[in-house]
Scaffold this motif. Structure first.
Motif, PDB file in Angstrom:
ATOM      1  N   VAL A   6       0.851  -1.203   0.000  1.00  0.00           N
ATOM      2  CA  VAL A   6       0.000   0.000   0.000  1.00  0.00           C
ATOM      3  C   VAL A   6       0.882   1.247   0.000  1.00  0.00           C
ATOM      4  N   ARG A   7       1.914   1.264   0.845  1.00  0.00           N
ATOM      5  CA  ARG A   7       2.817   2.430   0.866  1.00  0.00           C
ATOM      6  C   ARG A   7       3.457   2.656  -0.504  1.00  0.00           C
ATOM      7  N   ARG A   8       3.851   1.570  -1.168  1.00  0.00           N
ATOM      8  CA  ARG A   8       4.450   1.701  -2.507  1.00  0.00           C
ATOM      9  C   ARG A   8       3.436   2.217  -3.520  1.00  0.00           C
ATOM     10  N   VAL A   9       2.226   1.700  -3.478  1.00  0.00           N
ATOM     11  CA  VAL A   9       1.168   2.157  -4.386  1.00  0.00           C
ATOM     12  C   VAL A   9       0.949   3.651  -4.203  1.00  0.00           C
ATOM     13  N   LEU A  10       0.910   4.100  -2.958  1.00  0.00           N
ATOM     14  CA  LEU A  10       0.592   5.497  -2.679  1.00  0.00           C
ATOM     15  C   LEU A  10       1.695   6.465  -3.088  1.00  0.00           C
ATOM     16  N   GLN A  11       2.898   5.974  -3.316  1.00  0.00           N
ATOM     17  CA  GLN A  11       3.983   6.852  -3.766  1.00  0.00           C
ATOM     18  C   GLN A  11       3.646   7.545  -5.079  1.00  0.00           C
ATOM     19  N   ASP A  12       2.961   6.832  -5.971  1.00  0.00           N
ATOM     20  CA  ASP A  12       2.655   7.380  -7.297  1.00  0.00           C
ATOM     21  C   ASP A  12       1.161   7.509  -7.555  1.00  0.00           C
ATOM     22  N   TYR A  13       0.352   7.290  -6.533  1.00  0.00           N
ATOM     23  CA  TYR A  13      -1.099   7.277  -6.735  1.00  0.00           C
ATOM     24  C   TYR A  13      -1.582   8.678  -7.107  1.00  0.00           C
ATOM     25  N   LEU A  14      -2.350   8.772  -8.187  1.00  0.00           N
ATOM     26  CA  LEU A  14      -2.744  10.058  -8.742  1.00  0.00           C
ATOM     27  C   LEU A  14      -4.045  10.630  -8.185  1.00  0.00           C
ATOM     28  N   LEU A  15      -4.866   9.798  -7.589  1.00  0.00           N
ATOM     29  CA  LEU A  15      -6.213  10.212  -7.197  1.00  0.00           C
ATOM     30  C   LEU A  15      -6.290  10.502  -5.702  1.00  0.00           C
ATOM     31  N   PRO A  16      -7.365  11.150  -5.265  1.00  0.00           N
ATOM     32  CA  PRO A  16      -7.519  11.396  -3.821  1.00  0.00           C
ATOM     33  C   PRO A  16      -7.619  10.076  -3.054  1.00  0.00           C
ATOM     34  N   LEU A  17      -6.960  10.031  -1.906  1.00  0.00           N
ATOM     35  CA  LEU A  17      -7.005   8.812  -1.089  1.00  0.00           C
ATOM     36  C   LEU A  17      -8.429   8.452  -0.690  1.00  0.00           C
ATOM     37  N   ASP A  18      -9.265   9.467  -0.517  1.00  0.00           N
ATOM     38  CA  ASP A  18     -10.646   9.207  -0.103  1.00  0.00           C
ATOM     39  C   ASP A  18     -11.621   9.218  -1.284  1.00  0.00           C
ATOM     40  N   GLY A  19     -11.084   9.101  -2.496  1.00  0.00           N
ATOM     41  CA  GLY A  19     -11.932   9.077  -3.688  1.00  0.00           C
ATOM     42  C   GLY A  19     -12.660   7.754  -3.839  1.00  0.00           C
ATOM     43  N   PHE A  20     -13.492   7.677  -4.861  1.00  0.00           N
ATOM     44  CA  PHE A  20     -14.301   6.476  -5.099  1.00  0.00           C
ATOM     45  C   PHE A  20     -13.453   5.231  -5.334  1.00  0.00           C
ATOM     46  N   HIS A  21     -12.244   5.406  -5.853  1.00  0.00           N
ATOM     47  CA  HIS A  21     -11.376   4.267  -6.156  1.00  0.00           C
ATOM     48  C   HIS A  21     -10.149   4.229  -5.252  1.00  0.00           C
ATOM     49  N   GLY A  22     -10.198   4.934  -4.138  1.00  0.00           N
ATOM     50  CA  GLY A  22      -9.052   5.053  -3.246  1.00  0.00           C
ATOM     51  C   GLY A  22      -8.998   4.015  -2.145  1.00  0.00           C
ATOM     52  N   VAL A  23      -8.301   4.379  -1.090  1.00  0.00           N
ATOM     53  CA  VAL A  23      -7.953   3.467  -0.011  1.00  0.00           C
ATOM     54  C   VAL A  23      -9.172   2.837   0.650  1.00  0.00           C
ATOM     55  N   SER A  24     -10.221   3.597   0.879  1.00  0.00           N
ATOM     56  CA  SER A  24     -11.389   2.990   1.537  1.00  0.00           C
ATOM     57  C   SER A  24     -12.018   1.923   0.641  1.00  0.00           C
ATOM     58  N   HIS A  25     -11.999   2.141  -0.661  1.00  0.00           N
ATOM     59  CA  HIS A  25     -12.491   1.123  -1.601  1.00  0.00           C
ATOM     60  C   HIS A  25     -11.607  -0.116  -1.528  1.00  0.00           C
ATOM     61  N   TRP A  26     -10.295   0.052  -1.560  1.00  0.00           N
ATOM     62  CA  TRP A  26      -9.384  -1.093  -1.488  1.00  0.00           C
ATOM     63  C   TRP A  26      -9.638  -1.883  -0.211  1.00  0.00           C
ATOM     64  N   ALA A  27      -9.850  -1.155   0.884  1.00  0.00           N
ATOM     65  CA  ALA A  27     -10.064  -1.802   2.186  1.00  0.00           C
ATOM     66  C   ALA A  27     -11.340  -2.649   2.182  1.00  0.00           C
ATOM     67  N   ARG A  28     -12.399  -2.106   1.616  1.00  0.00           N
ATOM     68  CA  ARG A  28     -13.652  -2.887   1.554  1.00  0.00           C
ATOM     69  C   ARG A  28     -13.520  -4.058   0.592  1.00  0.00           C
ATOM     70  N   VAL A  29     -12.827  -3.871  -0.522  1.00  0.00           N
ATOM     71  CA  VAL A  29     -12.600  -4.981  -1.450  1.00  0.00           C
ATOM     72  C   VAL A  29     -11.798  -6.073  -0.743  1.00  0.00           C
ATOM     73  N   LEU A  30     -10.832  -5.678   0.063  1.00  0.00           N
ATOM     74  CA  LEU A  30     -10.063  -6.652   0.838  1.00  0.00           C
ATOM     75  C   LEU A  30     -10.984  -7.427   1.781  1.00  0.00           C
ATOM     76  N   GLU A  31     -11.787  -6.721   2.551  1.00  0.00           N
ATOM     77  CA  GLU A  31     -12.677  -7.409   3.490  1.00  0.00           C
ATOM     78  C   GLU A  31     -13.700  -8.268   2.753  1.00  0.00           C
ATOM     79  N   ASN A  32     -14.257  -7.734   1.671  1.00  0.00           N
ATOM     80  CA  ASN A  32     -15.187  -8.531   0.850  1.00  0.00           C
ATOM     81  C   ASN A  32     -14.504  -9.812   0.369  1.00  0.00           C
ATOM     82  N   GLY A  33     -13.324  -9.646  -0.198  1.00  0.00           N
ATOM     83  CA  GLY A  33     -12.613 -10.776  -0.770  1.00  0.00           C
ATOM     84  C   GLY A  33     -12.253 -11.830   0.255  1.00  0.00           C
ATOM     85  N   LEU A  34     -11.807 -11.401   1.425  1.00  0.00           N
ATOM     86  CA  LEU A  34     -11.462 -12.368   2.465  1.00  0.00           C
ATOM     87  C   LEU A  34     -12.699 -13.116   2.944  1.00  0.00           C
ATOM     88  N   ARG A  35     -13.803 -12.397   3.055  1.00  0.00           N
ATOM     89  CA  ARG A  35     -15.047 -13.055   3.474  1.00  0.00           C
ATOM     90  C   ARG A  35     -15.488 -14.079   2.424  1.00  0.00           C
TER      91      ARG A  35
END
Length: 179
Positions: free
Chosen positions: A14-43
């Motif tokens: 995640v830290r490496r991804v964020l080095q070059d990430y172009l969009l807002p962290l709280d955008g529709f495709h940002g960190v909160s989305h990744w986090a929910r996709v992670l939880e969804n996927g693990l479930r």
């Protein structure tokens, strides 16, 4: 392995991804989305038998190369290539598992399904988070029987609509994201 431990293993990526990430962290495709996709996927993986490591890596990589929040049809292929760059540096997977991660990232916006359950689980983990953009996932667009269950759909859609960030992710990634 617990969800907390999975998230901790993903923190350097995640830290490496964020080095070059172009969009807002709280955008529709940002960190909160990744986090929910992670939880969804693990479930989902608990029941589908999908490779949880591939599903977890997909969660943090699949939208990592987006150039905008709107139409960006090449973001999946770019994410797949980015995963290839990180493979062997920030994470290791056997060739067959890496091929699944590459395919899931590459095709997640274009393909309806895939014959491999791990790729299907990746697709569903992402699609179950459409509520963040006020779209309720339709069962015809989901791949796995688990994701199609009304209780799972409601659980995921409620979290997506409220833009919930799982606590285990907030703690492990050390990020505060305003949703």
């Amino acid at each position: 392995m617990s969800n907390q431990e999975v998230a901790q293993q993903l923190a350097p990526i995640v830290r490496r991804v964020l080095q070059d990430y172009l969009l807002p962290l709280d955008g529709f495709h940002g960190v909160s989305h990744w986090a929910r996709v992670l939880e969804n996927g693990l479930r989902l993986a608990e029941e589908t038998g999908a490779n949880a490591r591939v599903v977890s890596l997909f969660a943090v990589l699949h939208d990592s190369q987006r150039e905008n929040e709107g139409h960006d049809p090449q973001h999946g292929p770019r994410a797949a290539e980015f995963a290839a760059q990180l493979h062997g540096q920030l994470f290791e997977l056997p060739a067959a598992e890496f091929a699944l991660l590459y395919r899931a990232c590459y095709d997640h916006t274009h393909a309806l399904t895939h014959p491999e359950i791990t790729v299907q689980t990746c697709f569903d983990a992402d699609r179950l988070d459409l509520g963040r953009v006020n779209i309720t996932p339709h069962v015809s667009r989901l791949c796995t029987d688990v994701a199609k269950r009304p209780a799972v759909l409601k659980w995921a859609d409620d979290r997506a609509g409220s833009r919930t960030v799982p606590e285990f992710v907030q703690q492990s990634w050390g990020l505060e994201v305003d949703c």
